[in-house]
Write a protein that holds these residues in place. Structure first.
Motif, PDB file in Angstrom:
ATOM      1  N   VAL A 191      40.091 -28.026  14.604  1.00 36.91           N
ATOM      2  CA  VAL A 191      40.958 -29.006  15.257  1.00 36.91           C
ATOM      3  C   VAL A 191      41.256 -28.592  16.698  1.00 36.91           C
ATOM      4  O   VAL A 191      41.174 -27.405  17.063  1.00 36.91           O
ATOM      5  CB  VAL A 191      42.273 -29.158  14.461  1.00 36.91           C
ATOM      6  N   PRO A 192      41.618 -29.562  17.557  1.00 37.14           N
ATOM      7  CA  PRO A 192      41.910 -29.251  18.967  1.00 37.14           C
ATOM      8  C   PRO A 192      43.075 -28.286  19.143  1.00 37.14           C
ATOM      9  O   PRO A 192      43.109 -27.528  20.111  1.00 37.14           O
ATOM     10  CB  PRO A 192      42.231 -30.626  19.569  1.00 37.14           C
ATOM     11  N   GLU A 193      44.092 -28.324  18.247  1.00 41.09           N
ATOM     12  CA  GLU A 193      45.213 -27.404  18.377  1.00 41.09           C
ATOM     13  C   GLU A 193      44.753 -25.948  18.290  1.00 41.09           C
ATOM     14  O   GLU A 193      45.263 -25.084  19.013  1.00 41.09           O
ATOM     15  CB  GLU A 193      46.258 -27.692  17.294  1.00 41.09           C
ATOM     16  N   THR A 194      43.810 -25.676  17.411  1.00 38.51           N
ATOM     17  CA  THR A 194      43.257 -24.319  17.316  1.00 38.51           C
ATOM     18  C   THR A 194      42.437 -23.984  18.553  1.00 38.51           C
ATOM     19  O   THR A 194      42.490 -22.849  19.055  1.00 38.51           O
ATOM     20  CB  THR A 194      42.398 -24.188  16.047  1.00 38.51           C
ATOM     21  N   ILE A 195      41.678 -24.957  19.060  1.00 38.64           N
ATOM     22  CA  ILE A 195      40.859 -24.730  20.258  1.00 38.64           C
ATOM     23  C   ILE A 195      41.754 -24.331  21.432  1.00 38.64           C
ATOM     24  O   ILE A 195      41.425 -23.424  22.212  1.00 38.64           O
ATOM     25  CB  ILE A 195      40.047 -25.978  20.603  1.00 38.64           C
ATOM     26  N   ALA A 196      42.917 -24.970  21.552  1.00 40.81           N
ATOM     27  CA  ALA A 196      43.818 -24.664  22.654  1.00 40.81           C
ATOM     28  C   ALA A 196      44.388 -23.261  22.554  1.00 40.81           C
ATOM     29  O   ALA A 196      44.734 -22.649  23.587  1.00 40.81           O
ATOM     30  CB  ALA A 196      44.954 -25.693  22.691  1.00 40.81           C
ATOM     31  N   ALA A 197      44.500 -22.705  21.345  1.00 41.37           N
ATOM     32  CA  ALA A 197      45.076 -21.363  21.166  1.00 41.37           C
ATOM     33  C   ALA A 197      44.031 -20.263  21.205  1.00 41.37           C
ATOM     34  O   ALA A 197      44.395 -19.079  21.153  1.00 41.37           O
ATOM     35  CB  ALA A 197      45.827 -21.292  19.828  1.00 41.37           C
ATOM     36  N   ILE A 198      42.753 -20.607  21.317  1.00 37.18           N
ATOM     37  CA  ILE A 198      41.706 -19.589  21.264  1.00 37.18           C
ATOM     38  C   ILE A 198      41.806 -18.569  22.395  1.00 37.18           C
ATOM     39  O   ILE A 198      41.620 -17.361  22.164  1.00 37.18           O
ATOM     40  CB  ILE A 198      40.310 -20.267  21.228  1.00 37.18           C
TER      41      ILE A 198
END
Length: 582
Positions: free
Chosen positions: A169-176
């Motif tokens: 999901v994009p939320e995980t991508i933002a925290a990478i």
């Protein structure tokens, strides 16, 4: 002319079709997220990309990352927050960073992921309330940075009429980026030559050498701390401080090992996800065990100090209140141990996510817990409950003198599963608590330590009881181990054809002193009778005829039971042919 029913029928059909359309849309919305496109900037996905189910998607991403094919692995990410140009430019970089985070942060067990396209919760023995429901969003892992939790999640997306796919999901991508800074390659790994970075079985080639070195370093530090604590204990003045230092040598060594290993994993070296997960779980257990054991040892040290200061030597010569206090302190120690074990267990479960990795069903199932407790822990739990029973009822106390299975023993300690008894000859009896309470025993210190002792002598009917009574009081009052002189007593408690039983009663301050006084007074009474009145000893009277005496024919059963004295040998027979033997 149309009937009213004919005019209403089309309206009903229109309502039914609308409801079916709404229901279909609602059903689709609960099965996937609708998007305009999926990673348009990456182009068509290669054939090796498999995104049909959560398990297939994660397995495919990890396999492509292991082959360093990050361009293909990027197709497992939902990059819609980036423009198509940024997707093509940064997709492979983000995939490489996510692979490094998953490799070092938390090991993902693929067997726990759903193999269904809709990720439906399948019915199990635990009967989850969500059984039979499809899912479109799953949590894969939870990582922490400075106390903040970040979830790695995968969701089901559908673009137009294309088949739904599972993506990160994009939320995980933002925290990478933040996760990669925390869980990315360590300082040591950045300096390892490229030829050692390749895979060798389940680990990388360099990890086969680094793990033994890692264990050797932490073990050496633990051994050093253990030796230093021993040296410190020997240098400290004799007392509780040195005792405490000696008692915490082992837990302090393990705590130091855990702290060093945690520091190495955070700042120096990072292994693959499976190894890191195992190491971090073991470190949590070791740290919790070490801290809990130090707390228990501290309680033991305080207990020793209080015992020495308030109670002293453990026997029933102390007052009943002091022995009760010591018993309560031992009960408090058991309560502290139980609370420590519970806190440590809860902490370990929370840190290693035991409920998530082993399944809530296994631990929450009442039947499984009942079987485990009933079969494996029956003896242990029985002893623990019996121990608490003794502590609550105060049937015995520390320092009480008990007669257990014929053994005179002092209660020296009451632990969770056993009772330690100190016998009169300084032996130690270790008795399971459950066995002890199931057997009859005599508590000689239940009310007080004072104890009556009885001396029984069997004497001839001619013995003067008044004389013996006076002598007994004289001898008893001269003994230090005899108290309550007004309770000294002497009675004739039995009579036979030629003898009488005389009982003497005395009281001692505690059982062992009373027993010793009894033995000494008995010796004096026997010496007095032997020296002053030997005729008071029991003797048999036999009647012999003059014919038997003249022939010297004395039946064996009528012979003297003891050697005759000189007076008896020289004395002439009494009238009627009677002679006496002592």
């Amino acid at each position: 002319m149309k009937t009213p029913h004919a005019r209403i029928l089309p309206v009903w059909l229109l309502l039914i079709v609308s409801c079916l359309a709404v229901a279909q849309n609602e059903g689709e919305e609960t099965r996937w997220f609708s998007v305009d496109s999926v990673n348009a900037g990456l182009g068509p996905p290669p054939e090796e990309v498999d995104r049909k189910t959560p398990r297939d998607a994660v397995r495919s991403f990890l396999a492509l990352s292991a082959e360093e094919n990050y361009s293909a692995a990027a197709h497992h990410l939902d990059l819609r927050d980036l423009s198509p140009e940024q997707q093509a430019e940064r997709g492979a970089v983000i995939a490489r960073q996510l692979a490094a985070v998953l490799q070092r942060g938390e090991w993902i067990n693929l067997s726990t992921l759903s193999s269904r396209r809709d990720a439906m919760v399948e019915a199990t023995s635990g009967q989850s309330p969500r059984a039979g429901q499809s899912r479109r969003n799953l949590r894969l892992a939870t990582l922490k940075i400075d106390g903040q939790s970040y979830e790695v999640r995968a969701a089901r997306f559908r673009a137009g009429e294309q088949d739904p796919v599972w993506l990160i999901v994009p939320e995980t991508i933002a925290a990478i980026p933040a996760l990669y800074k925390k869980y990315g390659p360590s300082w040591l790994e950045d300096h390892i030559p490229e030829r050692f970075q390749g895979a060798a079985g389940i680990l990388k080639l360099w990890e086969w050498f680094a793990i033994p070195v890692f264990l050797l370093i932490t073990g050496s530090v633990g051994w050093l701390i253990h030796a230093l604590m021993g040296l410190l204990a020997s240098r400290l003045p004799a007392g509780l401080t040195s005792v405490f230092a000696q008692m915490i040598r082992l837990p302090m060594a393990f705590i130091a090992m855990a702290l060093l290993a945690q520091w190495l994993l955070d700042y120096v070296v990072s292994f693959s996800g499976m190894v890191t997960a195992i190491f971090r779980g073991l470190l949590v257990v070791i740290m919790a065990w070490g801290v809990g054991l130090v707390a228990v040892r501290l309680v033991d040290t305080l207990l020793i100090r209080i015992t020495r200061r308030l109670v002293g030597e453990i026997d029933d010569s102390r007052s009943r209140d002091e022995r009760k206090l010591l018993t309560t302190l031992f009960a408090l120690r058991r309560a502290v141990i139980l609370m420590t074990v519970m806190v440590v267990a809860i902490y370990v479960i929370a840190q290693v996510s035991l409920f998530e990795t082993l399944g809530v069903t296994l631990l929450a199932s009442a039947s499984v817990v009942t079987v485990l407790v009933g079969v494996a822990g029956q003896a242990v739990l029985g002893n623990i409950l019996a121990s608490f029973q003794i502590s609550l009822t105060k049937a015995i106390r520390i320092g009480d003198l008990v007669v257990f299975e014929g053994q005179w023993s002092y209660v020296e300690a009451i632990f969770y599963t056993f009772i330690r008894l100190r016998t009169w000859d300084e032996r130690r009896l270790v008795v399971p608590v459950k066995y002890f309470v199931s057997k009859p025993y005599e508590n000689l210190s239940s009310k007080h330590a004072k104890l009556y002792r009885t001396i029984e002598l069997t004497l001839h009917l001619s013995a003067d009881v008044a004389t013996l009574r006076e002598k007994f009081k004289e001898f008893a009052m001269a003994e230090e181990g005899v108290i309550d002189h007004h309770k000294l007593a002497c009675f004739v408690t039995g009579q036979h054809q030629a003898t009488q039983e005389i009982s003497f009663y005395l009281m001692g301050p505690e059982a062992m002193s009373a027993w010793e006084a009894e033995a000494k007074v008995r010796e004096k009474l026997m010496a007095f009778i032997r020296d002053e009145h030997p005729e008071w000893w029991p003797r048999d009277v036999v009647v012999l005829s003059e014919h038997d005496i003249a022939r010297g024919d004395i039946p064996a059963k009528r012979r003297l039971r003891r050697p005759a004295t000189v007076e008896e040998v020289e004395a002439p027979p009494t009238q009627g042919g009677e002679t006496s033997s002592g």
